[in-house]
Design a protein around this motif. Structure first.
Motif, PDB file in Angstrom:
ATOM      1  N   SER A  31       0.835  -1.228   0.000  1.00 39.67           N
ATOM      2  CA  SER A  31       0.000   0.000   0.000  1.00 39.67           C
ATOM      3  C   SER A  31       0.861   1.265   0.000  1.00 39.67           C
ATOM      4  O   SER A  31       0.555   2.231   0.704  1.00 39.67           O
ATOM      5  N   ALA A  32       1.939   1.227  -0.777  1.00 42.38           N
ATOM      6  CA  ALA A  32       2.835   2.397  -0.815  1.00 42.38           C
ATOM      7  C   ALA A  32       2.272   3.420  -1.793  1.00 42.38           C
ATOM      8  O   ALA A  32       1.899   3.080  -2.909  1.00 42.38           O
ATOM      9  N   GLU A  33       2.201   4.667  -1.373  1.00 39.29           N
ATOM     10  CA  GLU A  33       1.759   5.716  -2.276  1.00 39.29           C
ATOM     11  C   GLU A  33       2.740   6.873  -2.232  1.00 39.29           C
ATOM     12  O   GLU A  33       3.584   6.955  -1.323  1.00 39.29           O
ATOM     13  N   LYS A  34       2.627   7.749  -3.249  1.00 42.29           N
ATOM     14  CA  LYS A  34       3.553   8.885  -3.292  1.00 42.29           C
ATOM     15  C   LYS A  34       2.820  10.178  -3.622  1.00 42.29           C
ATOM     16  O   LYS A  34       2.229  10.313  -4.698  1.00 42.29           O
ATOM     17  N   VAL A  35       2.859  11.075  -2.656  1.00 41.59           N
ATOM     18  CA  VAL A  35       2.381  12.434  -2.887  1.00 41.59           C
ATOM     19  C   VAL A  35       3.631  13.321  -2.838  1.00 41.59           C
ATOM     20  O   VAL A  35       4.385  13.282  -1.862  1.00 41.59           O
ATOM     21  N   PHE A  36       3.882  14.070  -3.919  1.00 44.65           N
ATOM     22  CA  PHE A  36       5.093  14.886  -3.965  1.00 44.65           C
ATOM     23  C   PHE A  36       4.934  16.161  -3.128  1.00 44.65           C
ATOM     24  O   PHE A  36       3.821  16.514  -2.726  1.00 44.65           O
ATOM     25  N   ALA A  37       6.061  16.837  -2.914  1.00 41.35           N
ATOM     26  CA  ALA A  37       6.068  18.027  -2.051  1.00 41.35           C
ATOM     27  C   ALA A  37       5.078  19.087  -2.546  1.00 41.35           C
ATOM     28  O   ALA A  37       4.509  19.839  -1.748  1.00 41.35           O
ATOM     29  N   ASN A  38       4.867  19.138  -3.868  1.00 36.94           N
ATOM     30  CA  ASN A  38       3.933  20.145  -4.397  1.00 36.94           C
ATOM     31  C   ASN A  38       2.476  19.701  -4.286  1.00 36.94           C
ATOM     32  O   ASN A  38       1.577  20.357  -4.808  1.00 36.94           O
ATOM     33  N   GLY A  39       2.238  18.553  -3.633  1.00 36.14           N
ATOM     34  CA  GLY A  39       0.870  18.078  -3.428  1.00 36.14           C
ATOM     35  C   GLY A  39       0.375  17.150  -4.522  1.00 36.14           C
ATOM     36  O   GLY A  39      -0.708  16.566  -4.403  1.00 36.14           O
ATOM     37  N   PHE A  40       1.165  16.973  -5.591  1.00 31.82           N
ATOM     38  CA  PHE A  40       0.727  16.104  -6.691  1.00 31.82           C
ATOM     39  C   PHE A  40       0.795  14.639  -6.252  1.00 31.82           C
ATOM     40  O   PHE A  40       1.798  14.181  -5.702  1.00 31.82           O
ATOM     41  N   ARG A  41      -0.301  13.910  -6.516  1.00 31.79           N
ATOM     42  CA  ARG A  41      -0.358  12.510  -6.122  1.00 31.79           C
ATOM     43  C   ARG A  41       0.176  11.655  -7.279  1.00 31.79           C
ATOM     44  O   ARG A  41      -0.549  11.327  -8.226  1.00 31.79           O
ATOM     45  N   GLY A  42       1.450  11.323  -7.218  1.00 32.38           N
ATOM     46  CA  GLY A  42       2.088  10.560  -8.301  1.00 32.38           C
ATOM     47  C   GLY A  42       1.638   9.115  -8.329  1.00 32.38           C
ATOM     48  O   GLY A  42       1.444   8.535  -9.383  1.00 32.38           O
ATOM     49  N   LEU A  43       1.484   8.517  -7.156  1.00 33.43           N
ATOM     50  CA  LEU A  43       1.071   7.112  -7.084  1.00 33.43           C
ATOM     51  C   LEU A  43      -0.012   6.940  -6.034  1.00 33.43           C
ATOM     52  O   LEU A  43       0.153   7.351  -4.880  1.00 33.43           O
ATOM     53  N   ALA A  44      -1.108   6.315  -6.433  1.00 32.31           N
ATOM     54  CA  ALA A  44      -2.123   5.853  -5.488  1.00 32.31           C
ATOM     55  C   ALA A  44      -1.554   4.606  -4.811  1.00 32.31           C
ATOM     56  O   ALA A  44      -0.562   4.039  -5.300  1.00 32.31           O
ATOM     57  N   PRO A  45      -2.135   4.139  -3.689  1.00 35.62           N
ATOM     58  CA  PRO A  45      -1.521   2.988  -3.019  1.00 35.62           C
ATOM     59  C   PRO A  45      -1.292   1.800  -3.959  1.00 35.62           C
ATOM     60  O   PRO A  45      -2.182   1.404  -4.693  1.00 35.62           O
ATOM     61  N   ILE A  46      -0.063   1.297  -3.910  1.00 30.46           N
ATOM     62  CA  ILE A  46       0.337   0.189  -4.794  1.00 30.46           C
ATOM     63  C   ILE A  46       0.620  -1.035  -3.931  1.00 30.46           C
ATOM     64  O   ILE A  46       1.304  -0.930  -2.904  1.00 30.46           O
ATOM     65  N   ASP A  47       0.080  -2.163  -4.354  1.00 36.29           N
ATOM     66  CA  ASP A  47       0.426  -3.449  -3.736  1.00 36.29           C
ATOM     67  C   ASP A  47       1.044  -4.323  -4.815  1.00 36.29           C
ATOM     68  O   ASP A  47       0.395  -4.631  -5.808  1.00 36.29           O
ATOM     69  N   LEU A  48       2.283  -4.683  -4.603  1.00 42.23           N
ATOM     70  CA  LEU A  48       2.976  -5.470  -5.631  1.00 42.23           C
ATOM     71  C   LEU A  48       4.142  -6.196  -4.973  1.00 42.23           C
ATOM     72  O   LEU A  48       4.879  -5.599  -4.196  1.00 42.23           O
ATOM     73  N   ALA A  49       4.278  -7.473  -5.270  1.00 41.30           N
ATOM     74  CA  ALA A  49       5.451  -8.208  -4.775  1.00 41.30           C
ATOM     75  C   ALA A  49       6.209  -8.773  -5.963  1.00 41.30           C
ATOM     76  O   ALA A  49       5.613  -9.154  -6.966  1.00 41.30           O
ATOM     77  N   VAL A  50       7.531  -8.799  -5.842  1.00 41.08           N
ATOM     78  CA  VAL A  50       8.378  -9.372  -6.890  1.00 41.08           C
ATOM     79  C   VAL A  50       9.161 -10.508  -6.259  1.00 41.08           C
ATOM     80  O   VAL A  50       9.872 -10.312  -5.276  1.00 41.08           O
ATOM     81  N   GLY A  51       8.993 -11.703  -6.826  1.00 37.80           N
ATOM     82  CA  GLY A  51       9.617 -12.889  -6.251  1.00 37.80           C
ATOM     83  C   GLY A  51      10.992 -13.173  -6.831  1.00 37.80           C
ATOM     84  O   GLY A  51      11.348 -12.662  -7.900  1.00 37.80           O
ATOM     85  N   ARG A  52      11.745 -13.988  -6.118  1.00 43.29           N
ATOM     86  CA  ARG A  52      13.103 -14.331  -6.547  1.00 43.29           C
ATOM     87  C   ARG A  52      13.083 -14.904  -7.976  1.00 43.29           C
ATOM     88  O   ARG A  52      12.299 -15.779  -8.295  1.00 43.29           O
TER      89      ARG A  52
END
Ligand SMILES: Nc1ncnc2c1ncn2[C@@H]1O[C@H](COP(=O)(O)OP(=O)(O)OP(=O)(O)O)[C@@H](O)[C@H]1O
Ligand SMILES: [Mg+2]
Length: 283
Positions: A31-52
């Motif tokens: 559930s990682a999301e990214k809102v930049f310093a200027n308030g722009f929401r670059g990523l909504a919550p992301i759920d993703l796993a990468v396996g070996r």
């Protein structure tokens, strides 16, 4: 190809569970999301796993947050909310034995004043690897990308494709377990790109690397990936994902096959949907 239904059509919990169900996760985005310093929401919550051993490509319209997601995985930026685990733990342990991470950018970013071998040795100097061992590893990495004859050249004497191969050698010399690449071959002609894709598929197979790869090319994504994550914009999110059920190592026979063409057609139509969803949500 095993298609998980686009997010607009599926129960988000089902999609999210599918994206997290991998054996031996190397990276878990929770559930990682990214809102930049200027308030722009670059990523909504992301759920993703990468396996070996997975080769996961991120593809989607410009601005959907592919580079942002890759930078989060590289710990170059931090999520505004949610968290990311590497080898099931915090980033502090990355860099230890069996947990090496390397990043290849779109530009080769070589030191112009240093010869090819010195450029490739740079990360080993940072890691304080003894000189003799470092030289040996540089030779091996250059051989892996067919660049031994250019070891004493300067970057200005190389073609764009050769510079990119130096950049790959500089990543491989650290013997990474997790390799992150942001459109590394985007600026190259198609012939050179195909050639480098074949090198990459062979290297990642031989080394059983875990790779997260950003691309705009449908052909490249299908050729390289064991799984393709299609993203949409406004806000940046995972739209859907494919599993490419084709054994490794792959070569030009796969690229020439009817199956390859059909996988590319499928991905192309999903990308059209993702582009449409990106516009729709922003309107
Ligand atoms: N530091 C920042 N501050 C504000 N907005 C940003 C910042 N970095 C990226 N963005 C915005 O976040 C969105 C996602 O950017 P990102 O670079 O991740 O997209 P991308 O999918 O990699 O695009 P491309 O395919 O063009 O490389 C874009 O709208 C971009 O303008
Ligand atoms: Mg980008």
């Amino acid at each position: 190809m095993n298609l998980v239904a686009p997010d607009s059509m599926s129960d988000p919990l089902v999609g999210s569970a599918a994206r997290l169900a991998v054996a031996e996760p190397i990276v878990e985005i929770l559930s990682a999301e990214k809102v930049f310093a200027n308030g722009f929401r670059g990523l909504a919550p992301i759920d993703l796993a990468v396996g070996r051993g997975e080769f996961v490509s991120l593809i989607g319209p410009s601005g959907c947050g592919k580079s942002t997601l890759l930078k989060l995985i590289a710990n170059l930026i931090e999520p505004s909310d949610g968290k990311i685990l590497w080898w099931r733990g915090a980033f502090d342990d990355v860099g230890k034995d069996g947990r090496q991470l390397a990043f290849v950018f779109q530009e080769p970013t070589l030191m112009p004043w240093a010869r090819v071998a010195r450029n490739v040795r740079l990360p080993l100097d940072f890691l304080r690897v003894p000189r003799a061992e470092a030289e040996q590893r540089v030779q091996t990495a250059l051989a892996q990308v067919d660049l031994l004859p250019a070891a004493r050249s300067y970057p200005r004497q190389l073609s764009g494709g050769m510079k990119m191969r130096v950049s790959i050698a500089r990543a491989m010399v650290t013997e990474p377990d997790l390799l992150l690449m942001d459109e590394p071959f985007g600026a190259l002609d198609e012939f050179t790109r195909n050639r480098l894709d074949e090198d990459l598929v062979r290297l990642s197979w031989e080394r059983q690397l875990t790779t997260v790869f950003v691309t705009h090319s449908i052909y490249e994504a299908v050729f390289l990936s064991s799984r393709i994550v299609v993203m949409a914009a406004n806000p940046g999110r995972v739209f859907t994902e494919f599993t490419v059920d084709e054994p490794f190592p792959r070569d030009e026979n796969f690229r020439d096959s009817e199956r390859f063409a059909s996988l590319c057609r499928d991905l192309s139509s999903v990308l059209t949907e993702a582009s449409f969803a990106s516009r729709k949500v922003s309107a």
